[in-house]
Design a protein around this motif. Structure first.
Motif, mmCIF file in Angstrom:
data_model
loop_
_atom_site.group_PDB
_atom_site.id
_atom_site.type_symbol
_atom_site.label_atom_id
_atom_site.label_comp_id
_atom_site.label_asym_id
_atom_site.label_seq_id
_atom_site.Cartn_x
_atom_site.Cartn_y
_atom_site.Cartn_z
ATOM 1 N N ARG A 25 -6.502 -2.634 -1.473
ATOM 2 C CA ARG A 25 -7.558 -1.811 -0.911
ATOM 3 C C ARG A 25 -6.937 -0.567 -0.285
ATOM 4 N N ALA A 26 -7.574 0.535 -0.505
ATOM 5 C CA ALA A 26 -7.027 1.815 -0.044
ATOM 6 C C ALA A 26 -7.112 1.922 1.470
ATOM 7 N N ASN A 27 -6.083 2.542 2.041
ATOM 8 C CA ASN A 27 -6.145 2.899 3.458
ATOM 9 C C ASN A 27 -6.451 4.390 3.578
ATOM 10 N N GLU A 78 -6.248 1.716 -10.956
ATOM 11 C CA GLU A 78 -5.388 0.585 -11.258
ATOM 12 C C GLU A 78 -5.029 -0.185 -9.990
ATOM 13 N N MET A 79 -4.753 0.532 -8.920
ATOM 14 C CA MET A 79 -4.462 -0.114 -7.638
ATOM 15 C C MET A 79 -5.638 -0.985 -7.201
ATOM 16 N N TRP A 80 -6.834 -0.448 -7.343
ATOM 17 C CA TRP A 80 -8.036 -1.179 -6.931
ATOM 18 C C TRP A 80 -8.231 -2.420 -7.810
ATOM 19 N N CYS A 121 0.825 -1.213 0.000
ATOM 20 C CA CYS A 121 0.000 0.000 0.000
ATOM 21 C C CYS A 121 0.860 1.264 0.000
ATOM 22 N N VAL A 122 2.028 1.192 0.657
ATOM 23 C CA VAL A 122 2.933 2.346 0.666
ATOM 24 C C VAL A 122 3.418 2.659 -0.744
ATOM 25 N N SER A 123 3.701 1.618 -1.518
ATOM 26 C CA SER A 123 4.145 1.809 -2.905
ATOM 27 C C SER A 123 3.090 2.549 -3.714
ATOM 28 N N ILE A 134 -4.131 6.775 1.592
ATOM 29 C CA ILE A 134 -4.354 6.787 0.139
ATOM 30 C C ILE A 134 -5.616 7.573 -0.194
ATOM 31 N N TYR A 135 -6.666 7.371 0.596
ATOM 32 C CA TYR A 135 -7.891 8.140 0.371
ATOM 33 C C TYR A 135 -7.615 9.649 0.495
ATOM 34 N N ALA A 136 -6.828 10.017 1.490
ATOM 35 C CA ALA A 136 -6.503 11.433 1.681
ATOM 36 C C ALA A 136 -5.740 11.990 0.477
ATOM 37 N N THR A 137 -4.807 11.190 -0.073
ATOM 38 C CA THR A 137 -4.034 11.628 -1.234
ATOM 39 C C THR A 137 -4.913 11.809 -2.461
#
Length: 911
Positions: A312-314, A305-307, A280-282, A317-320
């Motif tokens: 799954r977003a943390n 693409e990540m999804w 997830c950090v990547s 990631i949602y904040a970004t």
């Protein structure tokens, strides 16, 4: 160690009621129940009791429960185990984790024979709670130290904002210890080195690590790469990275960030694709890189693409991704993400919530931001600051201060960014007193040393007009950055103190392009165009690459000075640096070409703009209006409407001005009415001034007067000045007196009003009235500032004043000027008003024109004298040169300029 019998311990222990403590591990999200209870049928040894107390204290420390901590201590005393060093050490740890530092001190000083673990635990508790001075003192008193002792002090200094002291502790450890094999101490000192960006120290630390054979340690590898990247030595980081057989995910993620910082998004994406595995950090790193570099749409695409790849977003990631939505004002995507968060998360995380607040505010939906904030189960400093900042953006300063008071009452620790944000609310006279109170609060809270807070204080006082306090806050800052210095430059610029701004600019230890832009803006805003352009030249000389703001302001200065040659050079540089397609730069180029009379080139640049904005349309319309092509202005305006662009008040100023200069009375009246009827734009003083000028030029003086009388607000000096100018043109001195009386009521000390009236009397032959006006000016001590005109010839600017006698070629200038006047009179288009007092004087503009003719090739003035035309309104020569050589003569007259080729830019009469 004193031991109690098991039976004695059990006797006291049976009074301990069942204690159930739920320990929650945030890392593994696991819950366990620890029971400390008495079972009379069981006999427990000292080791068993110690283990029970150890587990209970460990669980209490993780919960940070103050009541349970004190109950455990009481039971420890009651069973007589409070003198056991092992349990005392864990008691120390528990109290420190519960922020009960006074209780921890009492326990520590009650230990008869503290061991190294005791000292380390007490020092760790002190540094964790910010008592770094006391921790230093305790550290110096330690009878013996181990690697944990040194690492604890280094970590304490680093996390308390003292990276230099952390490095000093490391140096002392190296100097005083014969052997040290703890890689964690190296990891800590590398973080301190990275925060300072000290590349020389980074190289030394890396060498020492290799010498001690720590290079294969994964923690050290991660730290070395992170240190090099933050020090800006990406190539060194790459060398280390390539040598690692199997780089960790941390190394990959760090290298992706480093590539983006120094090489750009494309290189970072290439490395991201090469990763053997991702976490997830990547994904958060690459999504953040796209967002921070302005690729918001690509950032959203990477999220999808990540999804699709099963991640799954943390909350981070949602904040970004929400930040990316906010930057492009994409409410639809932001709302979609909001729905995802609600479905996926049991409660709103503070980071995701803060991102939603920011997104809704920037998309113009403050009520939705409030709703998100109110529905959050918990708030931190970031969410409070986001809400306060959002309310500020809507101009609701009072509500922002109310929110700040609510935040103070909540159990939230104010950080430097919150205070800096709230100080921004107080940047006005209305809330200046609140800002002064906050200044005292920052001193009391020990945050006065924070650079963001200091910068906010300087900016606040500057915007409140209190330069002295801004300067005082600046001088008291223990550390300053580029923003601090730039704020002071801006502060003195706002009050017109250019010398002081330049003094601070020259004192700066380092500068960036923003600082140069600030100083350039100071010169240009105060009318010092030549000094500003000299500074721009100096900027190039020292090797600072301009950005689009630099180019826009410099090209605009060339436009104000009508310096075409330098303007073209700056345009060439903009093309070279890749800013040739920037819409703001192209808009400024349009303005410069227009004001230099190159309206054809201005129109060519306008046609090249792919994504025109309203400023682009307004710039080209203003250019045609200034060059006297009113019908062309109307044509462009109609094309703009066909392309569904809604005009603003500036658009209509250009249209009405174009109609005025071209005598388009019917069209002017129609557009004046349509601005309100069709687009709901209420006329301003500028629009009324254009209409008065339009009617006045056409000789409709009564209509102009009636328009002024019917205005819904009080006319300003520009409107009365336009009427007075029309009265002078048509020799109506009765109406001129009416205009002057109203004009003088607005600005009694304005010399221009008196001069206009005096010239009107002079033109009409009213010499006694002319003398009376001059007498009143002398009586009131009003003097007319002498005007000047300047012309650039052979890369040198020549300045002329009225009746100038200082120029080395002044005799030849007067000679050719007299010839010009005689030729003009022979055309029959102009009769020299010999009864006018002012006619006996040589205007600076005429002297500049005459000198310009002298500077032409020998045959050119002869041609000019045969092809003279004159403007009936302002009596300047028109169409001096119109040859295939495309030579032009540009004369600057005060705040105006005259481009003598195809028309008179002074009054707008076009030939």
């Amino acid at each position: 160690m004193e031991m109690l019998s098991i039976h004695h311990a059990l006797k006291h222990f049976r009074h301990l009621s069942r204690l159930s403590v739920r320990s929650i591990s945030t890392q593994e999200n696991l819950s366990t129940n620890l029971f400390l209870c008495h079972d009379p049928s069981m006999e427990q040894s000292y080791m068993q009791l110690s283990q029970k107390f150890y587990e209970a204290m460990k669980a209490c420390a993780s919960l940070r429960s103050i009541p349970i901590a004190r109950k455990l201590h009481a039971q420890l005393i009651s069973v007589g185990l409070d003198s056991a060093v092992f349990l005392q050490n864990h008691l120390l740890h528990m109290y420190s984790r519960c922020s009960l530092i006074d209780d921890a001190r009492r326990v520590f000083f009650s230990i008869q024979h503290p061991n190294v673990f005791s000292w380390n635990t007490m020092i760790s508790g002190l540094v964790d709670l910010g008592h770094i001075g006391e921790a230093d003192k305790l550290f110096s008193e330690m009878p013996e130290r181990d690697s944990v002792s040194w690492t604890t002090m280094m970590s304490g200094h680093f996390h308390n904002g003292e990276p230099k002291d952390a490095i000093k502790v490391f140096a002392s450890m190296v100097w005083n210890c014969d052997r040290f094999y703890d890689p964690f101490s190296f990891s800590c000192v590398m973080k301190a080195c990275a925060s300072l960006g000290h590349i020389k120290l980074a190289l030394q630390l890396h060498s020492l690590v290799e010498k001690l054979n720590f290079g294969c340690n994964m923690t050290i590898q991660n730290s070395v790469i992170d240190m090099y990247i933050k020090c800006g030595a990406l190539r060194s980081a790459e060398k280390v990275f390539i040598r690692i057989p199997n780089p960790s995910l941390f190394c990959w993620n760090s290298m992706i960030y480093g590539c983006s910082k120094l090489y750009g998004v494309r290189r970072a994406l290439r490395m991201f694709i090469q990763m053997p595995e991702r976490d997830c950090v990547s994904w958060n790193t690459i999504i953040s890189i796209f967002s921070q570099h302005g690729f918001s749409v690509e950032s959203l695409g990477m999220f999808v693409e990540m999804w699709n790849q099963g991640f799954r977003a943390n909350a981070m990631i949602y904040a970004t991704v929400l930040s990316a939505c906010a930057s492009i004002y994409d409410l639809e995507w932001g709302s979609h993400l909001h729905a995802r968060i609600i479905r996926a998360e049991p409660s709103m995380d503070v980071f995701a919530g803060s991102g939603l607040i920011d997104m809704y505010v920037k998309c113009g939906h403050l009520h939705l931001a409030r709703k998100v904030f109110n529905n959050m189960t918990e708030h931190n400093a970031v969410s409070w600051t986001s809400m306060i900042s959002g309310v500020m953006q809507f101009g609701l300063e009072d509500e922002a201060l109310v929110l700040f008071n609510r935040m103070r009452k909540a159990p939230i620790t104010l950080d430097e960014f919150t205070l800096a944000t709230v100080l921004g609310v107080c940047s006005g006279q209305e809330h200046a007193w609140v800002g002064e109170q906050l200044h005292g609060y920052t001193i009391k809270g020990g945050m006065i040393s924070s650079i963001p807070v200091g910068n906010a204080l300087v900016t606040m006082y500057a915007k409140c007009g209190n330069t002295d306090k801004a300067n005082q806050a600046f001088e008291l800052m223990p550390a300053k950055d580029i923003i601090s210095w730039t704020a002071m430059i801006t502060a003195f610029s706002q009050i017109g103190n250019v010398e002081k701004s330049r003094e601070y600019f020259d004192k700066m230890p380092e500068r960036n392009v923003i600082t140069w832009n600030s100083m350039l803006g100071t010169y240009f805003q105060n009318g010092l165009w030549e000094e500003g352009l000299k500074l721009y030249t100096l900027m190039q000389r020292v090797g600072v690459n301009p950005d689009w703001i630099t180019l826009v302001t410099s090209i605009s200065a060339c436009a104000d000075l009508a310096i075409l040659k330098l303007g073209v050079q700056i345009i060439a540089q903009a093309e070279k640096l890749g800013f040739g397609s920037n819409v703001s730069v192209m808009n400024s180029i349009i303005t410069m070409y227009s004001r230099c009379g190159r309206i054809v080139e201005a129109n060519r640049v306008f046609d090249l703009i792919c994504d025109k904005n309203l400023i682009s349309w307004n710039a080209i319309m203003a250019g045609y209006a200034q060059n006297g092509q009113g019908r062309k202005v109307i044509e462009i305006f109609e094309n703009m409407l066909k392309m569904d662009w809604a005009p603003d008040h500036i658009s209509y100023v250009s249209v009405l001005s174009g109609c005025s200069h071209s005598g388009l009375i019917i069209e002017g009246k129609r557009y004046f009415s349509s601005m309100t009827e069709d687009f709901g734009i209420n006329p301003t003083c500028e629009h009324f001034a254009c209409m008065v000028d339009l009617l006045g030029r056409a000789g409709l003086l009564n209509d102009a007067k009636n328009l002024i009388v019917a205005m819904p607000f009080k006319p300003n000096a520009a409107i009365w000045g336009a009427l007075l100018g029309a009265c002078r043109l048509h020799c109506d001195y009765n109406l001129a007196e009416f205009a002057v009386r109203n004009l003088l009521e607005l600005d009694i000390d304005d010399s221009g009003s008196y001069v206009l009236l005096a010239n009107t009397y002079s033109d009409c032959g009213q010499l006694e009235a002319f003398a009376d006006v001059r007498k009143q000016m002398r009586k009131k001590g009003i003097e007319k500032n002498p005007g000047c005109s300047w012309i650039e010839v052979n890369n040198r600017v020549h300045v002329f004043t009225v009746d100038d006698a200082n120029h080395p070629q002044i005799k030849d200038i007067y000679r050719i000027l007299e010839e010009i006047v005689k030729k003009i009179e022979d055309t029959g288009c102009y009769v020299n008003p010999t009864n006018a007092v002012r006619s006996q004087r040589h205007h600076s503009e005429k002297l500049a024109v005459a000198f310009g003719l002298l500077s032409l090739p020998a045959w050119m003035p002869i041609y000019v004298m045969k092809n003279l035309r004159v403007c009936h309104d302002c009596h300047v020569v028109i169409k001096l040169i119109s040859l295939v050589t495309s030579r032009e003569l540009i004369v600057r007259d005060g705040h105006r300029f005259h481009h003598f080729k195809d028309g008179c830019c002074s009054c707008g009469d076009y030939w």
